[in-house]
Scaffold this motif. Structure first.
Motif, mmCIF file in Angstrom:
data_model
loop_
_atom_site.group_PDB
_atom_site.id
_atom_site.type_symbol
_atom_site.label_atom_id
_atom_site.label_comp_id
_atom_site.label_asym_id
_atom_site.label_seq_id
_atom_site.Cartn_x
_atom_site.Cartn_y
_atom_site.Cartn_z
ATOM 1 N N GLY A 186 0.824 -1.206 0.000
ATOM 2 C CA GLY A 186 0.000 0.000 0.000
ATOM 3 C C GLY A 186 0.858 1.256 0.000
ATOM 4 N N ALA A 187 1.934 1.244 0.783
ATOM 5 C CA ALA A 187 2.821 2.412 0.842
ATOM 6 C C ALA A 187 3.470 2.658 -0.519
ATOM 7 C CB ALA A 187 3.889 2.199 1.919
ATOM 8 N N ARG A 188 3.930 1.593 -1.144
ATOM 9 C CA ARG A 188 4.575 1.707 -2.447
ATOM 10 C C ARG A 188 3.572 2.147 -3.517
ATOM 11 N NH1 ARG A 188 5.079 -3.852 -4.763
ATOM 12 N NH2 ARG A 188 2.930 -3.179 -4.994
ATOM 13 N N ASP A 189 2.365 1.571 -3.489
ATOM 14 C CA ASP A 189 1.341 1.941 -4.466
ATOM 15 C C ASP A 189 0.932 3.409 -4.314
ATOM 16 O OD1 ASP A 189 1.372 -0.654 -5.333
ATOM 17 O OD2 ASP A 189 -0.596 -1.194 -4.521
ATOM 18 N N ALA A 190 0.801 3.859 -3.063
ATOM 19 C CA ALA A 190 0.385 5.243 -2.825
ATOM 20 C C ALA A 190 1.438 6.212 -3.357
ATOM 21 C CB ALA A 190 0.154 5.477 -1.338
ATOM 22 N N GLU A 191 2.697 5.885 -3.127
ATOM 23 C CA GLU A 191 3.798 6.737 -3.588
ATOM 24 C C GLU A 191 3.801 6.842 -5.118
ATOM 25 O OE1 GLU A 191 8.645 6.666 -2.929
ATOM 26 O OE2 GLU A 191 7.339 5.326 -1.769
ATOM 27 N N GLN A 192 3.617 5.693 -5.769
ATOM 28 C CA GLN A 192 3.594 5.657 -7.229
ATOM 29 C C GLN A 192 2.412 6.465 -7.785
ATOM 30 O OE1 GLN A 192 2.081 2.015 -8.755
ATOM 31 N NE2 GLN A 192 3.024 2.230 -10.792
ATOM 32 N N ALA A 193 1.235 6.270 -7.192
ATOM 33 C CA ALA A 193 0.035 6.962 -7.684
ATOM 34 C C ALA A 193 0.144 8.466 -7.432
ATOM 35 C CB ALA A 193 -1.216 6.392 -7.015
ATOM 36 N N LEU A 194 0.710 8.827 -6.286
ATOM 37 C CA LEU A 194 0.858 10.251 -5.974
ATOM 38 C C LEU A 194 1.784 10.923 -6.990
ATOM 39 C CD1 LEU A 194 0.161 12.572 -4.048
ATOM 40 C CD2 LEU A 194 2.100 11.878 -2.613
ATOM 41 N N ALA A 195 2.878 10.263 -7.329
ATOM 42 C CA ALA A 195 3.800 10.817 -8.332
ATOM 43 C C ALA A 195 3.087 11.013 -9.663
ATOM 44 C CB ALA A 195 5.017 9.901 -8.494
ATOM 45 N N LEU A 196 2.260 10.041 -10.026
ATOM 46 C CA LEU A 196 1.539 10.120 -11.301
ATOM 47 C C LEU A 196 0.528 11.280 -11.278
ATOM 48 C CD1 LEU A 196 0.674 6.774 -13.045
ATOM 49 C CD2 LEU A 196 -0.553 8.855 -13.615
ATOM 50 N N VAL A 197 -0.167 11.440 -10.155
ATOM 51 C CA VAL A 197 -1.157 12.519 -10.038
ATOM 52 C C VAL A 197 -0.453 13.881 -10.049
ATOM 53 C CG1 VAL A 197 -2.832 13.595 -8.465
ATOM 54 C CG2 VAL A 197 -2.946 11.132 -8.924
ATOM 55 N N LEU A 198 0.666 13.997 -9.335
ATOM 56 C CA LEU A 198 1.401 15.271 -9.326
ATOM 57 C C LEU A 198 1.887 15.619 -10.733
ATOM 58 C CD1 LEU A 198 3.514 14.982 -6.029
ATOM 59 C CD2 LEU A 198 1.429 16.329 -6.396
ATOM 60 N N ALA A 199 2.314 14.616 -11.484
ATOM 61 C CA ALA A 199 2.835 14.869 -12.832
ATOM 62 C C ALA A 199 1.728 15.245 -13.807
ATOM 63 C CB ALA A 199 3.579 13.633 -13.349
ATOM 64 N N ARG A 200 0.532 14.672 -13.632
ATOM 65 C CA ARG A 200 -0.526 14.856 -14.626
ATOM 66 C C ARG A 200 -1.481 15.998 -14.308
ATOM 67 N NH1 ARG A 200 -2.218 10.221 -18.300
ATOM 68 N NH2 ARG A 200 -0.303 9.009 -18.457
ATOM 69 N N ALA A 201 -1.656 16.310 -13.033
ATOM 70 C CA ALA A 201 -2.594 17.382 -12.673
ATOM 71 C C ALA A 201 -1.805 18.677 -12.605
ATOM 72 C CB ALA A 201 -3.285 17.076 -11.346
ATOM 73 N N ARG A 202 -1.792 19.433 -13.700
ATOM 74 C CA ARG A 202 -0.960 20.634 -13.780
ATOM 75 C C ARG A 202 -1.771 21.909 -13.653
ATOM 76 N NH1 ARG A 202 4.166 18.719 -15.086
ATOM 77 N NH2 ARG A 202 4.713 20.703 -14.115
ATOM 78 N N THR A 203 -3.032 21.893 -14.051
ATOM 79 C CA THR A 203 -3.854 23.103 -13.975
ATOM 80 C C THR A 203 -4.677 23.071 -12.687
ATOM 81 O OG1 THR A 203 -5.789 22.119 -15.030
ATOM 82 C CG2 THR A 203 -4.084 23.013 -16.499
ATOM 83 N N PRO A 204 -5.169 24.240 -12.245
ATOM 84 C CA PRO A 204 -6.054 24.263 -11.076
ATOM 85 C C PRO A 204 -7.248 23.311 -11.258
ATOM 86 C CG PRO A 204 -5.426 26.492 -11.683
ATOM 87 C CD PRO A 204 -4.878 25.600 -12.754
ATOM 88 N N GLU A 205 -7.803 23.276 -12.471
ATOM 89 C CA GLU A 205 -8.962 22.413 -12.722
ATOM 90 C C GLU A 205 -8.596 20.952 -12.542
ATOM 91 O OE1 GLU A 205 -7.924 24.856 -14.740
ATOM 92 O OE2 GLU A 205 -9.567 26.295 -14.499
ATOM 93 N N GLU A 206 -7.447 20.554 -13.083
ATOM 94 C CA GLU A 206 -7.045 19.146 -12.957
ATOM 95 C C GLU A 206 -6.764 18.792 -11.505
ATOM 96 O OE1 GLU A 206 -5.013 18.584 -17.390
ATOM 97 O OE2 GLU A 206 -3.807 19.344 -15.721
ATOM 98 N N GLN A 207 -6.130 19.697 -10.779
ATOM 99 C CA GLN A 207 -5.854 19.445 -9.368
ATOM 100 C C GLN A 207 -7.166 19.287 -8.589
ATOM 101 O OE1 GLN A 207 -3.288 22.728 -8.313
ATOM 102 N NE2 GLN A 207 -1.432 21.523 -8.732
ATOM 103 N N GLN A 208 -8.141 20.175 -8.890
ATOM 104 C CA GLN A 208 -9.418 20.084 -8.187
ATOM 105 C C GLN A 208 -10.121 18.772 -8.523
ATOM 106 O OE1 GLN A 208 -10.668 22.100 -5.699
ATOM 107 N NE2 GLN A 208 -12.004 20.299 -5.575
ATOM 108 N N ARG A 209 -10.005 18.357 -9.790
ATOM 109 C CA ARG A 209 -10.612 17.075 -10.188
ATOM 110 C C ARG A 209 -10.003 15.920 -9.407
ATOM 111 N NH1 ARG A 209 -9.492 16.755 -16.111
ATOM 112 N NH2 ARG A 209 -9.141 14.586 -15.558
ATOM 113 N N ALA A 210 -8.696 15.982 -9.178
ATOM 114 C CA ALA A 210 -8.026 14.918 -8.422
ATOM 115 C C ALA A 210 -8.539 14.878 -6.980
ATOM 116 C CB ALA A 210 -6.509 15.117 -8.451
#
Lengths: 238, 238
Positions: free
Chosen positions: A191-215
């Protein structure tokens, strides 16, 4: 899904640290560890029948995890991204019949006195549990991959919950054999490893305020799924 | 999708041998080996520009194969079924950066004088190619898993096509280095094994006349996808 809501209008994207803090705040306040049924479970107050009902309901959730991960996989464009996500399906399905997470959950059920066919028989799962799981799978099928990955970030709080749960089960429910708790033990590190991987992916892909809010909204939605599942377990019993 | 069409009304399901023969008849008569562009390719009549156009178009198809396989994966209910299908994603994406089918196709492109970024740049792919690939992925996303697996049965004819193609390339297009043909060589055995696995799955799942007819229709649809792709390549050039 790029409609500008009033509070987004004009502001810049959050820096990574603030965005991360906002995601963590969602699970810190809405994760299902706070649900009354979970709290009763961890205080040792569940009857064997209630515990079996929870195990059967959560199995219905568990068996759908590789389905949602396959849907996320279908939303990733490059081989290296898919290779990284594919590991989750291996973790849950196993690489041979000796099994992964699903097999470990079946063994937890057996340790609690349920047989495998009962667990696979979805017709015995309370409707509210089925609907919550279906809502999660449908979300991952229909929404952009960013949303589906963000929804998986409940994993941020999962390892702590697993540690608490192992201690609670060992202390309060000794009639469940220790070997039955292998699922929870495995998920502390996975779970710790999966969360770290998913968080990195979300940080990389959610670049606009709208995308961040969607996340953030996706993660809130996922907390609702887990909460509604426990509501349905809580209310389905005698 | 269980509407009874007049010709199905009342008849029994085909025995496995007849059902298999009907599936094989689809690829025997409609597979893209019969397409004029493919026949020109195998007779050695393509210019280098035409061959590069074909390679770029087929790369667009190849990169979507793991996506459709992930969608099929999401339609399979049991870990053992998913483990069997997951191998295809490994084959295409590779288990590390040294690569699978997609990497081998990129190397074919390089051997033919295309660079990787050109191949990944979907905006250079003719619209008709993009639409055909999109139609296939959407089919696998929306239709029952039986239909999506049946559509994959063009693999029944792929190994023969690969063997013919390797010989044609070696003879007619010696300017493409032999190492570039690794994709085709690998698919001779992978394709035979994949076709056998998919056929077993279709035979097991299509039990009623309606389901069998749906499988045949899905395979016809897939032949249309491959044919339309070659039409678009054929017409997009000078």
């Amino acid at each position: 899904m790029t409609a500008v809501t009033p509070e987004l209008d004009g502001r810049a994207a959050w820096p990574a640290a603030e965005f991360t803090a906002r995601l963590r705040a969602v699970t810190a306040t809405r994760y299902h560890d706070r649900h009354p049924f979970n709290q009763r479970m961890h205080r040792g107050e569940l009857t064997p029948a209630e515990l079996r009902r929870w195990i059967a309901a959560r199995f219905h959730y568990q068996r759908h995890i590789p389905v949602k991960d396959a849907l996320i996989l279908a939303g990733l464009d490059r081989p290296e991204e898919r290779r990284a996500w594919l590991r989750r399906i291996h973790d849950q399905d196993g690489t041979d019949a000796s099994g992964g997470g699903i097999e470990r959950w079946l063994r937890l059920g057996e340790a609690a006195g349920l047989d495998r066919e009962e667990l696979w028989d979805a017709s015995r799962v309370p409707p509210g549990v089925r609907f919550a799981v279906e809502a999660y799978v449908t979300f991952c099928r229909r929404r952009p991959v960013l949303d589906a990955v963000a929804a998986s970030l409940t994993e941020l709080s999962a390892p702590d919950l697993m540690r608490t749960r192992i201690a609670a089960f060992e202390h309060h429910y000794p009639w469940i054999e220790a070997a039955g708790l292998a699922y929870f033990r495995t998920r502390v590190t996975q779970g710790a490893r999966d969360a770290e991987q998913a968080l990195a992916l979300v940080l990389a892909r959610a670049r606009t305020p709208e995308e961040q809010q969607r996340a953030v909204t996706a993660l809130e939605f996922k907390c609702e799924v887990l909460w509604a599942l426990l509501d349905a377990v809580d209310r389905s019993g005698p």
